[in-house]
Design an enzyme around this catalytic site. Structure first.
Site, PDB file in Angstrom:
ATOM      1  N   THR A 148     -51.193  51.853  52.758  1.00  0.00           N
ATOM      2  CA  THR A 148     -52.093  50.761  52.390  1.00  0.00           C
ATOM      3  C   THR A 148     -52.860  51.081  51.118  1.00  0.00           C
ATOM      4  O   THR A 148     -52.932  52.220  50.681  1.00  0.00           O
ATOM      5  CB  THR A 148     -53.113  50.485  53.515  1.00  0.00           C
ATOM      6  OG1 THR A 148     -53.873  51.672  53.758  1.00  0.00           O
ATOM      7  CG2 THR A 148     -52.423  50.041  54.788  1.00  0.00           C
TER       8      THR A 148
ATOM      9  N   HIS B  37     -53.904  54.521  65.445  1.00  0.00           N
ATOM     10  CA  HIS B  37     -53.723  54.085  64.061  1.00  0.00           C
ATOM     11  C   HIS B  37     -53.077  55.118  63.146  1.00  0.00           C
ATOM     12  O   HIS B  37     -52.471  54.765  62.132  1.00  0.00           O
ATOM     13  CB  HIS B  37     -55.086  53.686  63.482  1.00  0.00           C
ATOM     14  CG  HIS B  37     -55.007  52.692  62.371  1.00  0.00           C
ATOM     15  ND1 HIS B  37     -53.918  52.569  61.544  1.00  0.00           N
ATOM     16  CD2 HIS B  37     -55.885  51.741  61.960  1.00  0.00           C
ATOM     17  CE1 HIS B  37     -54.137  51.609  60.663  1.00  0.00           C
ATOM     18  NE2 HIS B  37     -55.309  51.086  60.891  1.00  0.00           N
TER      19      HIS B  37
ATOM     20  N   TYR C 199     -63.806  45.371  51.987  1.00  0.00           N
ATOM     21  CA  TYR C 199     -62.514  46.053  52.093  1.00  0.00           C
ATOM     22  C   TYR C 199     -61.487  45.102  52.688  1.00  0.00           C
ATOM     23  O   TYR C 199     -61.640  44.637  53.812  1.00  0.00           O
ATOM     24  CB  TYR C 199     -62.674  47.283  52.989  1.00  0.00           C
ATOM     25  CG  TYR C 199     -61.412  48.081  53.228  1.00  0.00           C
ATOM     26  CD1 TYR C 199     -61.179  49.260  52.536  1.00  0.00           C
ATOM     27  CD2 TYR C 199     -60.464  47.677  54.166  1.00  0.00           C
ATOM     28  CE1 TYR C 199     -60.042  50.006  52.764  1.00  0.00           C
ATOM     29  CE2 TYR C 199     -59.316  48.409  54.396  1.00  0.00           C
ATOM     30  CZ  TYR C 199     -59.114  49.569  53.706  1.00  0.00           C
ATOM     31  OH  TYR C 199     -57.987  50.310  53.930  1.00  0.00           O
TER      32      TYR C 199
END
Length: 697
Positions: free
Chosen positions: A602, A473, A589
């Site tokens: 993000t 990630h 979230y």
């Protein structure tokens, strides 16, 4: 050992008659072709950098400006208003040139300067245009005249035929929101989650923070926003991802699935051959910057392309305090894992990329290999699935010399990692939930030792031809991998295809190098560390409850017919489901992109709003009419769209508070308010990994 002999370019032996020198012409030819390929890549990179550097202009526009300036000189019109004459007087070699030559050189210099100035002006105009986000807040289908004019200007100044990175220098920087606005939005987001006393206390802490400490912290953030390309992204990558000491498997890595109902071939080697070739075709397009910049659907608005850069040839290297990303400009091989063995597969032959049939032959060779794993080899990748510190220490102690270093270098410098899995995930019609659960869990963590979780992505091919990806990630977010995966699946099915017998199309060359079995020498002490990491990873994997199922009753098309945002619909449905399950609300979230800005990643959408809570409680109360509940739903959906747009336009809450917290730690000051923010965030749905203390301190 044929491949080992082929890998030697020359041999010599000393005899009584002298030195006997034997040259391998095939290998020398490969060395020559590799050099040619490397120089072609360098030339392409230089050309692409130049084309991107002058965008939205082009080399032909420079020629047009030059011809225009020189042409006007012959009409006795001076477009430079005397600047060409000034340049002529200061030419360093003017005595060596004729008067006419001096005029031409001066005109060329002026035209080039004018051209560069025009490029700068066009970029600044485009950057200013892209900084406008008013269009985002207008009602769908009802664009104002201002927005229509703005769209037209964006199209005009966006140039023609952009390359992947053409818009990077024209994208605006992420703005630093005002502290007052961020605190107000934060308080609004936690209001439905706190009782009166707790909320009054939090509000007092926020007010004290705003007056006393926030101005000092905010000054540093504003300074960074002027200096850095993005005031959030580097700290986000470092502190949220790379400094995390917990396992990245499950906690950070994510996965991508194959088509659910279609499998083009059941041949494992053939599917691997086609898709690896498709992935390499994508890499070639990426290297040449032939991928078109992504724009918002229905709008000519470009988004940041920076995350594409580290898609291939990238590995997350473990460290005792923090990890770091290793990215190479190129890699000529991949590493394949099958039944506990590691193989190195070369991707080029004769200066060209191996075709799918040749790759299939390579993978079939690995599948047919019946050799046993070496000591410690089978479970080696479990270290990438466990805690980061033991992996970092073991890497430093046991993988810095000899066979282990060479083999680990091969893994970490590979284009990507491939796993030929012996499982056969199926989508059973009579039990779709169970089969999808097993398929998804396999892609998420596998057996905890058969994916190299540190690679930018691991490509997984199952024994029945199903495929998937597991992606690390830190280097990029899911939409980037999604773009790659859509291209690969489409190329596999609609461009490359298969023969009637399920094999790849084409014929293999007879002299392709066979896969090279990688060698390891792992001592008993290291094997103990590997098994300890495996136990940690297996405990984590066993703790994952995963439920996936295909939902076919309706989709976003029906939701849009109800004149409702599909995203808002799903988020409100999640709040309703959680309330019915838990009987209460909690901080939630939802990720939103900030790639409208340079190097943006993000932002958090805090989807548990007061408006959503009002709708859920009204629906569960049974005392409100359908019309009243529907009205509350529309209010909640409209508000959710509004906060999502604020997040996209750089006015979110979490990243700003995160950076304020980082600055406070650098300055060595403690803030009770920021501490409470961190504590609250660590217990929300989907948000624990983002704000957990281990990644912040």
């Amino acid at each position: 050992m044929a491949e080992a002999h082929q890998a030697v370019a020359f041999q010599f032996t000393v005899t009584p008659e002298g030195i006997d020198l034997q040259l391998s012409h095939n290998v020398l030819k490969e060395i020559y072709l590799s050099g040619i390929r490397a120089w072609k890549k360098k030339c392409n990179r230089i050309k692409n950098n130049f084309m991107t550097g002058v965008y939205p202009a082009s080399p032909s526009s420079w020629l047009f400006v030059v011809l225009t300036v020189v042409g006007t000189m012959y009409t006795r019109v001076d477009p430079s208003m005397g600047m060409i004459a000034k340049l002529r007087e200061h030419l360093p070699l003017r005595r060596c040139m004729s008067h006419h030559g001096q005029n031409i050189v001066s005109a060329l210099l002026f035209a080039t300067g004018l051209w560069l100035a025009l490029i700068f002006v066009m970029r600044q105009i485009l950057k200013t245009l892209l900084s406008y986000h008013g269009w985002m807040f207008e009602e769908h289908g009802k664009q104002s005249t201002t927005t229509k004019i703005w769209f037209t200007l964006v199209k005009i100044f966006s140039g023609r035929k952009p390359m992947l990175y053409s818009f990077q220098t024209s994208l605006p920087r992420l703005p630093v929101p005002a502290v007052k606005d961020t605190l107000l939005r934060f308080l609004e987001s936690v209001r439905p989650l706190k009782n009166e006393d707790d909320f009054r206390r939090t509000k007092a802490l926020a007010k004290d923070f705003e007056i006393n400490l926030a101005p000092r912290l905010q000054w540093y953030l504003v300074l960074k926003s002027w200096w850095a390309s993005n005031y959030v992204s580097d700290w986000w990558e470092e502190y949220v991802y790379l400094q995390g000491r917990e396992p990245i498997m499950v906690n950070s890595n994510y996965y991508a699935m194959d088509f659910l109902y279609v499998t083009p071939t059941t041949s494992q080697a053939a599917r691997a051959g086609n898709l690896v070739h498709a992935l390499l075709l994508y890499r070639r397009r990426l290297t040449r910057e032939e991928i078109q910049p992504i724009t918002l659907p229905g709008f000519p608005i470009p988004v940041c392309s920076a995350q594409w850069e580290r898609m291939f040839n990238t590995t997350r290297l473990p460290g005792e305090e923090t990890d770091h990303l290793q990215h190479l400009l190129d890699s000529k091989h991949i590493v394949v894992y099958h039944k506990g063995r590691y193989f190195k597969v070369w991707l080029y032959q004769g200066g060209r990329l191996l075709n799918p049939r040749e790759l299939q032959k390579q993978f079939q060779y690995i599948l047919d290999d019946s050799s046993s794993p070496q000591l410690g080899e089978k479970y080696l990748a479990a270290m990438t699935a466990g805690n980061r510190i033991p992996w970092a220490k073991a890497r430093k102690a046991y993988f810095c010399t000899g066979k282990n270093k060479n083999s680990l270098d091969s893994v970490e410098k590979a284009a990507f990692f491939v796993t030929l899995d012996d499982a056969k995930p199926e989508l059973f019609v009579n039990n779709q939930v169970k089969s999808l659960d097993e398929y998804a869990k396999s892609l998420l963590h596998g057996k905890c030792y058969d994916r190299w979780f540190d690679k930018s992505f691991t490509f997984i091919v199952f024994a029945n031809g199903k495929v998937g990806l597991n992606a690390e990630h830190s280097w990029a977010d899911a939409p980037i991998i999604g773009h790659l995966w859509e291209y690969a699946l489409a190329t596999d099915s609609f461009q490359l295809g298969y023969k009637d017998d399920g094999n790849c199309k084409g014929d293999p060359a007879p002299n392709v190098l066979q896969p090279q079995r990688m060698q390891w020498d792992i001592p008993n002490e290291c094997q103990e560390i590997i098994m300890n990491s495996l136990k940690v990873a297996q405990k984590l994997a066993d703790d994952v409850d995963f439920y996936a199922f295909p939902f076919t009753q309706f989709g976003k098309g029906m939701i849009k017919k109800c004149r409702t945002s599909p995203d808002a619909f799903i988020q409100i449905a999640l709040q309703l489901a959680n309330y019915r399950d838990k009987g209460s609300f909690c901080l939630t979230y939802e990720s939103s992109m900030t790639r409208l800005f340079r190097e943006g990643r993000t932002e958090t959408v805090r989807s548990c709003t007061a408006e959503t809570c009002n709708f859920v409680t009204a629906l569960e109360n049974k005392k409100f009419s359908k019309e009243e509940c529907l009205n509350l739903f529309r209010i909640a959906a409209k508000n959710h769209q509004h906060i999502s747009r604020l997040a996209m336009s750089g006015c979110g809450v979490d990243r700003h508070l995160f950076c304020l917290y980082v600055v406070s730690k650098y300055l060595g000051v403690n803030s009770p308010f920021l501490q409470e923010v961190k504590d609250v965030m660590s217990i929300g749905i989907f948000s624990a990994s983002m704000w957990c203390p281990s990644t912040w301190e």
